[in-house]
Design a protein around this motif. Structure first.
Motif, PDB file in Angstrom:
ATOM      1  N   LYS A  85      61.744  23.869   7.414  1.00 34.04           N
ATOM      2  CA  LYS A  85      61.654  22.773   6.726  1.00 34.04           C
ATOM      3  C   LYS A  85      61.191  22.605   5.502  1.00 34.04           C
ATOM      4  CE  LYS A  85      58.921  21.330  10.658  1.00 34.04           C
ATOM      5  NZ  LYS A  85      58.239  20.284  11.320  1.00 34.04           N
ATOM      6  N   GLU A  86      61.104  23.179   4.595  1.00 36.01           N
ATOM      7  CA  GLU A  86      61.662  23.448   3.372  1.00 36.01           C
ATOM      8  C   GLU A  86      62.275  22.655   2.202  1.00 36.01           C
ATOM      9  OE1 GLU A  86      60.643  27.225  -0.592  1.00 36.01           O
ATOM     10  OE2 GLU A  86      60.850  27.240   1.579  1.00 36.01           O
ATOM     11  N   ARG A  87      62.551  21.812   1.672  1.00 35.25           N
ATOM     12  CA  ARG A  87      63.397  21.498   0.966  1.00 35.25           C
ATOM     13  C   ARG A  87      63.935  22.162  -0.564  1.00 35.25           C
ATOM     14  NH1 ARG A  87      63.805  15.520   0.216  1.00 35.25           N
ATOM     15  NH2 ARG A  87      65.806  15.241  -1.267  1.00 35.25           N
TER      16      ARG A  87
ATOM     17  N   ASP B 223      68.616  18.507   3.989  1.00 33.54           N
ATOM     18  CA  ASP B 223      68.679  19.957   2.994  1.00 33.54           C
ATOM     19  C   ASP B 223      69.619  20.381   2.707  1.00 33.54           C
ATOM     20  OD1 ASP B 223      67.743  22.281   2.894  1.00 33.54           O
ATOM     21  OD2 ASP B 223      67.356  22.375   4.354  1.00 33.54           O
TER      22      ASP B 223
ATOM     23  N   GLU C  94      70.520  23.522   1.807  1.00 33.85           N
ATOM     24  CA  GLU C  94      71.072  24.831   2.165  1.00 33.85           C
ATOM     25  C   GLU C  94      71.508  24.564   4.404  1.00 33.85           C
ATOM     26  OE1 GLU C  94      70.471  27.697   1.178  1.00 33.85           O
ATOM     27  OE2 GLU C  94      70.441  26.618  -1.242  1.00 33.85           O
TER      28      GLU C  94
ATOM     29  N   ARG D 173      70.305  18.240   8.405  1.00 33.86           N
ATOM     30  CA  ARG D 173      69.722  17.967   8.492  1.00 33.86           C
ATOM     31  C   ARG D 173      70.269  18.439  10.714  1.00 33.86           C
ATOM     32  NH1 ARG D 173      67.953  12.021   6.919  1.00 33.86           N
ATOM     33  NH2 ARG D 173      66.105  12.797   8.772  1.00 33.86           N
TER      34      ARG D 173
END
Length: 414
Positions: free
Chosen positions: A20-22, A47, A49, A52
């Motif tokens: 969940k890291e943005r 995100d 990377e 979603r």
């Protein structure tokens, strides 16, 4: 050497995110259309990377959307027009609906398999809300053809691709139907791809227009003997309200029908009390002698990114009308200026050029014929006694994201 798609890893909506890291994306590109899209993606929490999460359509859901899409009958035209591009084993053709769901995909078996590794498959979702800046999602939001190059993609795993997409509209009312997109590796990028995709989209819209004319001709042939036997005022219209024939009156550009028309008495803007009777391919509208009831409330819904509507209520009932992009802009500007706007002021509001009054007057004339007693003129404004409510998006920056009108841009930044 034939350029190959990058192997990549699954990157967005059709997979579960493990983290969940943005992270903060790199500096957005300079092109305004891309920079605006990046800002929407960042504000929406996409995100950079992985994108979603969003589930893919089930087989039943996909079949249902295909069945209800006017684009189904255009697929042969789209495939034929883009055949030289998709037969080279480097590009994949994708057609989505107005929401961003992939309904059809075409290309060689090898390129389709490579596309599926990036979740570019039938049933996947490619709206900006999930994938960030990409040809499909950005074309749907801006309602304009767009090519997204490599590093212009918001999600990093898409930056080895080039996407060229064009929106598809219903030529009868400007309603957004979906988008046609060609995607391939960066090494295959060509400046002619976007003009080709745009031209094929326009040909497809022309085919829809020709089919509409044919359907009106059939309705006219059916309605002519019926109208010849009637006294008074009556019209034959298709299911979308487009007139095929009339007696006792000059037909308007379009009749605003209830969202779900039913036989029997009803009230229609600009026509007043009427009776609807079914015809093959449309409706017989028999206009009564009573005056149209004055509307009391208008709700302008501009909360969506791709579709907008106006709902008018009064003593005789209520009705809802889907709006084109231009008419949405005009009504919102009038709602922002209750005292009214002159034609020159509206031209400056929409085009940044107060001299474009001819265009404004033509559009306002169409709006007044459609909305009946809701609008007044000299200056253009909502009629006295009409209570106006505007439903806006939660985030001001998402207000009519397709629009470049100076008044809308200013409202978006307020």
């Amino acid at each position: 050497m034939v350029a190959r798609w990058p192997p990549g890893r699954r990157h967005h909506g059709c997979v579960n995110l493990r983290s969940k890291e943005r992270t903060i994306p790199s500096v957005p590109p300079a092109r305004p259309v891309i920079a605006e899209s990046w800002r929407r993606a960042l504000a929406g929490g996409v995100d950079p990377e992985r994108g979603r999460s969003a589930r893919a359509l089930t087989a039943e859901q996909l079949a249902h959307r295909r069945h209800g899409s006017p684009l189904a009958e255009l697929m042969p035209r789209l495939r034929e027009g883009l055949r030289p591009v998709i037969e080279d084993d480097r590009h994949v053709l994708v057609v989505t609906d107005a929401d961003g769901w992939v309904l059809w995909q075409d290309g060689s078996p090898a390129v389709r398999r490579r596309a599926e590794r990036l979740d570019l498959h039938e049933g996947a979702y490619w709206g900006e809300e999930t994938v960030g800046t990409n040809g499909i999602g950005t074309a749907l939001v801006t309602r304009r053809p767009v090519q997204v190059h490599a590093e212009e993609h918001y999600v990093r795993t898409l930056r080895a691709l080039v996407c060229a997409a064009a929106p598809l509209h219903d030529p009868r009312d400007g309603r957004l139907l979906g988008a046609v997109n060609v995607t391939g590796p960066v090494a295959s990028a060509h400046p002619a791809t976007l003009p080709l995709v745009t031209a094929v989209a326009q040909l497809a819209e022309g085919e829809l227009r020709a089919r509409h004319w044919s359907s009106l001709e059939r309705l006219r042939a059916v309605a002519a003997p019926v109208l010849a036997r009637l006294e008074g005022t009556a019209l034959a219209v298709d299911g979308a309200g487009w007139p095929a024939a009339a007696t006792g009156t000059t037909p308007p550009d379009r009749v605003t029908l209830p969202r779900t028309p039913r036989p029997g008495p009803t009230w229609l803007p600009a026509l007043g009390r009427c009776t609807l009777e079914p015809l093959p391919g449309g409706w017989l509208v028999r206009v009564g002698s009573g005056e149209a009831a004055e509307p009391g409330q208008l709700v302008l819904d501009v909360s969506g990114a791709r579709s907008w509507s106006v709902r008018v209520s009064g003593p005789a009932g209520s009705w809802t009308q889907e709006l084109s992009p231009r008419h949405t802009e005009l009504l919102l500007v009038l709602a922002l200026h209750p005292a009214g706007r002159s034609a020159a002021q509206l031209a400056a509001d929409l085009f940044g050029d107060p001299a474009r009054t001819v265009t404004v007057r033509a559009e306002m004339s169409r709006l007044r014929r459609t909305l009946g007693g809701v609008l007044a003129h000299r200056p253009y404004r909502f009629a006295d006694g009409v209570r106006v409510e505007v439903l806006r998006p939660r985030t001001p920056g998402e207000l009519l994201p397709f629009s470049t009108a100076p008044a809308i841009v200013a409202a978006r930044r307020a």
